[in-house]
Design a protein around this motif. Sequence first.
Motif, short mmCIF file in Angstrom:
data_model
loop_
_atom_site.label_atom_id
_atom_site.label_comp_id
_atom_site.label_asym_id
_atom_site.label_seq_id
_atom_site.Cartn_x
_atom_site.Cartn_y
_atom_site.Cartn_z
N SER A 3 0.85 -1.20 0.00
CA SER A 3 0.00 0.00 0.00
C SER A 3 0.88 1.25 0.00
N ILE A 4 1.32 1.66 -1.19
CA ILE A 4 2.17 2.84 -1.32
C ILE A 4 1.33 4.11 -1.20
N GLU A 5 0.27 4.19 -2.00
CA GLU A 5 -0.62 5.36 -1.96
C GLU A 5 -1.86 4.99 -1.16
N THR A 6 -1.87 5.36 0.11
CA THR A 6 -3.00 5.07 0.99
C THR A 6 -4.20 5.93 0.59
N PRO A 7 -5.41 5.60 1.07
CA PRO A 7 -6.58 6.42 0.71
C PRO A 7 -6.41 7.90 1.04
N LEU A 8 -5.76 8.22 2.17
CA LEU A 8 -5.58 9.62 2.52
C LEU A 8 -4.56 10.30 1.61
N LEU A 9 -3.51 9.58 1.22
CA LEU A 9 -2.55 10.14 0.26
C LEU A 9 -3.21 10.33 -1.10
N GLN A 10 -4.11 9.41 -1.46
CA GLN A 10 -4.85 9.57 -2.72
C GLN A 10 -5.72 10.82 -2.67
N LYS A 11 -6.36 11.06 -1.53
CA LYS A 11 -7.17 12.26 -1.36
C LYS A 11 -6.31 13.52 -1.47
N LEU A 12 -5.14 13.48 -0.84
CA LEU A 12 -4.19 14.60 -0.91
C LEU A 12 -3.88 14.93 -2.37
N CYS A 13 -3.60 13.89 -3.15
CA CYS A 13 -3.24 14.10 -4.56
C CYS A 13 -4.42 14.63 -5.37
N THR A 14 -5.60 14.09 -5.12
CA THR A 14 -6.79 14.52 -5.86
C THR A 14 -7.07 16.00 -5.64
N ILE A 15 -7.00 16.43 -4.38
CA ILE A 15 -7.24 17.84 -4.05
C ILE A 15 -6.22 18.74 -4.74
N ALA A 16 -4.94 18.33 -4.71
CA ALA A 16 -3.88 19.13 -5.33
C ALA A 16 -4.04 19.21 -6.84
N GLU A 17 -4.40 18.10 -7.46
CA GLU A 17 -4.59 18.09 -8.92
C GLU A 17 -5.75 18.99 -9.31
N GLN A 18 -6.82 18.98 -8.54
CA GLN A 18 -7.97 19.84 -8.84
C GLN A 18 -7.62 21.32 -8.73
N ALA A 19 -6.58 21.63 -7.96
CA ALA A 19 -6.16 23.02 -7.79
C ALA A 19 -5.07 23.42 -8.79
N GLY A 20 -4.73 22.50 -9.71
CA GLY A 20 -3.74 22.82 -10.74
C GLY A 20 -2.33 22.36 -10.42
N GLY A 21 -2.16 21.61 -9.35
CA GLY A 21 -0.83 21.10 -8.99
C GLY A 21 -0.62 19.69 -9.53
N ALA A 22 0.61 19.24 -9.48
CA ALA A 22 0.96 17.85 -9.79
C ALA A 22 1.40 17.22 -8.48
N ALA A 23 0.78 16.10 -8.10
CA ALA A 23 0.98 15.56 -6.76
C ALA A 23 1.28 14.08 -6.78
N LYS A 24 1.92 13.62 -5.70
CA LYS A 24 2.23 12.21 -5.52
C LYS A 24 2.64 11.96 -4.08
N THR A 25 2.83 10.71 -3.76
CA THR A 25 3.42 10.36 -2.47
C THR A 25 4.88 10.79 -2.45
N SER A 26 5.45 10.88 -1.25
CA SER A 26 6.88 11.18 -1.12
C SER A 26 7.54 10.06 -0.35
N GLY A 27 8.67 9.58 -0.85
CA GLY A 27 9.36 8.49 -0.17
C GLY A 27 8.66 7.17 -0.41
N ALA A 28 8.72 6.30 0.60
CA ALA A 28 8.18 4.96 0.43
C ALA A 28 6.66 4.92 0.42
N GLY A 29 6.00 6.02 0.81
CA GLY A 29 4.55 6.01 0.88
C GLY A 29 4.08 5.24 2.11
N GLY A 30 2.86 4.72 2.02
CA GLY A 30 2.31 3.97 3.14
C GLY A 30 1.89 4.85 4.31
N GLY A 31 1.97 6.16 4.13
CA GLY A 31 1.71 7.12 5.19
C GLY A 31 2.63 8.32 5.00
N ASP A 32 2.99 8.97 6.11
CA ASP A 32 3.89 10.12 6.07
C ASP A 32 3.34 11.22 5.16
#
Length: 362
Positions: A293-322
């Motif tokens: 589980s690299i991109e957890t549901p909350l990290l996915q939400k983080l990315c979705t919100i950022a993309e909708q605002a015009g940013g490019a987003a992803k997990t940082s590091g190993a993922g799984g949280g943080d």
Amino acid sequence: MITEKAPGKLYIAGEYAVVENGNPAILVALDQFVTCQLTAAQHQTGRIISRQYQDIELSWRRQGDQLVVDQRDNPFSYIIQAIEVTEAYTRSCGRQLKMFDLTIDSDLDSDNGRKYGLGSSAAVTVAIVKALCRFYQLTVTNEKLFKLAAIAHFTVQKNGSLGDVAASVYGGWIAYHSFDRQWLAEQQQAVDLTTLINLPWPDLEVEPLPTPKQLRLLIGWTGKPASTSLLVDKISLFKAVHQQEYRQFLTDSQQCVTRMINGFRTKRLDLIQQQIRVNRQLLARLGQLSGVSIETPLLQKLCTIAEQAGGAAKTSGAGGGDCGIALIDNRQDVKQLQKRWQAARIQPLALHVFFDQDSKED
């Protein structure tokens, strides 16, 4: 009193692939630090105090030139290794060892002690090596500082790329190509430390990267710490069973990060953002194939919100949280984006890129 500090870091791209020799990653140093204060001691016992470990005090003494601690009470693995490696180098430079007290403080964790995933073990290693080099009046370049800290960190944790050490040494945005750690392990047994520091390390490259003036880095913390070592171990198991799929991931990651590096060199935010999205897709596929589980549901939400605002987003590091990251044009409304993160229980971190103005060029 000698005071030195080393910054924390975040991975921007190239995670997991960078643990393989020569594979590139992009990292950034941040303006949160591990700070090390070192004072000469006149007594026969030195002290090490670290707020990273709830102000536990560790006493140490010398037996000849060896640093001796009671291992039963020692949670200070990275600290001890940083001292031992730097003092071995000190002896090889003809300096006499001295007693000292060491106090360590860290900004890299939350107020309640939970880790943000900013590379505290690498930062504390770098800060101690820097402080001891000043204490013993040793002039070292960034390359030598990296190698000393990398040897110390590698001795404790065998499965990392050491990119976090490079970010703490060089500061700013860097492109990092991982070196051959098996070669390092073999050379540690074959040559003395001074020779090892002066040898070229296979595949090692560190390149400071220029940045587009409109680039803004946003960081959101999910509140869930993740174990990088554990996640990397799980991917290693996947690698052993699915070699063809893993090799394809390495190839795709290398191409993606190389394009992104060119985006930094040419200061093209659009190209950087495009490859951030590609890297996110590569990590998502790796997670699906491996069951990690690299991109957890909350990290996915983080990315979705950022993309909708015009940013490019992803997990940082190993993922799984943080943490997750967003790279966005600074002319966009970032405050609204951050408010939406907060509403989703994602904490925006007030961090900025750290450039070390005092670092020594190689």
